[in-house]
Enzyme design. Structure first.
Site, PDB file in Angstrom:
ATOM      1  N   SER A 206       0.854  -1.190   0.000  1.00  0.00           N
ATOM      2  CA  SER A 206       0.000   0.000   0.000  1.00  0.00           C
ATOM      3  C   SER A 206       0.890   1.240   0.000  1.00  0.00           C
ATOM      4  O   SER A 206       1.908   1.273   0.685  1.00  0.00           O
ATOM      5  CB  SER A 206      -0.888  -0.011   1.247  1.00  0.00           C
ATOM      6  OG  SER A 206      -1.672   1.158   1.275  1.00  0.00           O
ATOM      7  N   CYS A 333      -9.386   0.463  11.252  1.00  0.00           N
ATOM      8  CA  CYS A 333     -10.465  -0.168  10.490  1.00  0.00           C
ATOM      9  C   CYS A 333     -11.494  -0.807  11.400  1.00  0.00           C
ATOM     10  O   CYS A 333     -12.546  -1.206  10.949  1.00  0.00           O
ATOM     11  CB  CYS A 333      -9.899  -1.214   9.542  1.00  0.00           C
ATOM     12  SG  CYS A 333      -8.495  -0.627   8.619  1.00  0.00           S
TER      13      CYS A 333
HETATM   14  C1  LIG Z   1      -3.435  -0.392   6.063  1.00  0.00           C
HETATM   15  C2  LIG Z   1      -3.381  -1.855   5.975  1.00  0.00           C
HETATM   16  C3  LIG Z   1      -4.138  -2.559   5.029  1.00  0.00           C
HETATM   17  C4  LIG Z   1      -5.099  -1.861   4.093  1.00  0.00           C
HETATM   18  O1  LIG Z   1      -4.417  -1.134   3.122  1.00  0.00           O
HETATM   19  P1  LIG Z   1      -5.211  -0.144   2.136  1.00  0.00           P
HETATM   20  O2  LIG Z   1      -4.183   0.249   1.139  1.00  0.00           O
HETATM   21  O3  LIG Z   1      -5.691   0.979   2.979  1.00  0.00           O
HETATM   22  O4  LIG Z   1      -6.317  -0.926   1.538  1.00  0.00           O
HETATM   23  C5  LIG Z   1      -4.014  -3.920   4.983  1.00  0.00           C
HETATM   24  N1  LIG Z   1      -3.192  -4.575   5.808  1.00  0.00           N
HETATM   25  C6  LIG Z   1      -2.447  -3.939   6.735  1.00  0.00           C
HETATM   26  C7  LIG Z   1      -1.540  -4.717   7.613  1.00  0.00           C
HETATM   27  C8  LIG Z   1      -2.523  -2.564   6.847  1.00  0.00           C
HETATM   28  O5  LIG Z   1      -1.789  -1.940   7.769  1.00  0.00           O
END
Ligand SMILES: *Cc1c(COP(=O)(O)O)cnc(C)c1O
Length: 395
Positions: A206, A333
């Site tokens: 990400s 989240c």
């Molecule tokens: C932030 C995060 C995600 C989600 O990533 P996005 O790009 O916001 O969809 C998934 N896994 C972990 C471990 C994260 O920290």
């Protein structure tokens, strides 16, 4: 005088590095062609930028550029990896394998796709972790069998920062013909990742966790033999070698690419600086307060992460007292509902202790002065919350 705001929630998201913002800007207004347009220079200059970014992304994790599939972020990458492997297997690729192993401490973006697969013909083992948050390798070996198709284990945890033993898991999976997927949203650019040395087949990335823009990410899909079967989740124009259709957002991809390059180059010095700041934060809080415990292993841990339990203090009340300081009581989240963090519960924390825990996420732009401000504010708020609880208990 307005109170100084401090952002210590860098696991939820990071600000865009100004160097990255500046590099992205011309791709909104000047170099706006569709990278898939082959017949004019507007398209080819955009494609050149995407190609360069793909090399930067691949370079950070020891991959080849063609192994990088652009997605909207780590959530989408996790979905594509987990459902994609499962659905390809169900369609005949590896028909006899229908079992998945993952950890109870994974991000919801891994747990939820796994749960959805359980509604069809897949069985999922959710492995418990040890008290320090790390997987027990013997339990992982025992949990897998000849029907195991996929192991999905995150590299670094988003709440407690603990780092799982990638190379060991990868070697075991490769030996046993099991696909190995890694959610590396929190680890790339912070600690070294090498998909080849770690025998990783699929790796989720990400941009917004590494000072790039939100809404962009990538999935590393290993090429070569044995062939990795992956069913696309988005059908359309056949972009990204058919794995993920949709017009490529050139500015965001440029941002992701530079984010990877900068993070790779600055990783060592940044980790050292963050480690020092975290020690200062921990020392300051421990000096000012009693009955504070650390969650998660302190050795195998991201340098910018700290997660603490403040006995007899509701974390929600604590954060309400200091709204000028950005902290988190759990994963961003899952904060919509006041269930204690599933990660902290997996460590064996009781309900009340889990609800008394706070995550501190230091980042590239955190200063020593900011750490001092946070120490002072947290010590003061915890002290006064405990004192008022004491008074209301007496009266
Ligand atoms: C932030 C995060 C995600 C989600 O990533 P996005 O790009 O916001 O969809 C998934 N896994 C972990 C471990 C994260 O920290």
């Amino acid at each position: 005088m307005a109170q100084q705001r401090v952002y210590l929630d860098n696991h939820a998201t990071t600000p865009v590095d100004p160097r990255i913002f500046n590099a992205m800007a011309p791709f909104f207004t000047e170099i706006y062609g569709n990278p898939a347009s082959k017949n004019h220079s507007f398209g080819s200059e955009a494609k050149d930028a995407v190609d360069a970014a793909r090399r930067q992304i691949a370079g950070l994790i020891g991959a080849q550029p063609k192994e990088i599939i652009i997605t909207s972020g780590a959530t989408e990458s996790n979905n594509l990896a987990i459902k994609g492997v499962a659905e390809a297997a169900a369609a005949g690729g590896v028909a006899e394998r229908n079992h998945i192993v993952t950890l109870t401490t994974e991000h919801k973006a891994v747990l939820d796709p796994c749960q959805r697969l359980e509604l069809s013909r897949f069985a999922v083992t959710y492995l418990k972790v040890q008290e320090n948050g790390l997987v027990n390798m013997d339990e992982l070996y025992t949990a897998t069998h000849e029907k195991t198709l996929l192991v999905s284990v995150m590299h670094a945890n988003n709440e407690i920062g603990v780092i799982q033993p990638m190379a060991e898991i990868g070697a075991f999976c490769r030996q046993n013909g099991i696909v190995f997927h890694v959610d590396a949203a929190q680890s790339i650019g912070k600690i070294p990742v090498d998909v080849t040395a770690m025998n990783i087949d699929l790796l989720s990335i990400s941009a917004h966790k590494i000072y790039g823009p939100k809404g962009i990410g990538a999935l590393f899909v290993r090429s070569g033999k044995p062939r990795l079967e992956l069913r696309p989740q988005m059908d359309g124009g056949g972009h990204e070698r058919g794995f993920r259709s949709g017009t490529l957002p050139t500015p965001l991809i440029v941002g992701l690419g530079l984010a990877c390059e900068l993070a790779g180059g600055e990783m060592a010095s940044e980790a050292a600086a963050l480690g020092g700041l975290r020690q200062k934060l921990l020392d300051g809080i421990m000096a000012g307060l009693d009955h504070v415990t650390i969650n998660g292993d302190m050795e195998q841990r991201l340098p910018g992460n700290l997660n603490l339990t403040f006995k007899d203090v509701e974390a929600e009340s604590l954060l309400q007292r200091i709204p000028h300081i950005a902290l988190s009581t759990g994963s961003a989240c899952t904060t919509a509902n006041l269930e204690p963090s599933h990660v902290l519960k997996a460590l064996g924390l009781r309900h009340e202790a889990a609800l008394s825990s706070v995550r501190f996420g230091l980042g590239r732009f955190t200063t020593e002065e900011e750490v001092e401000t946070v120490v002072e504010a947290v010590v003061q708020a915890v002290t006064s919350l405990r004192a008022s609880a004491l008074i209301s208990n007496i009266s």
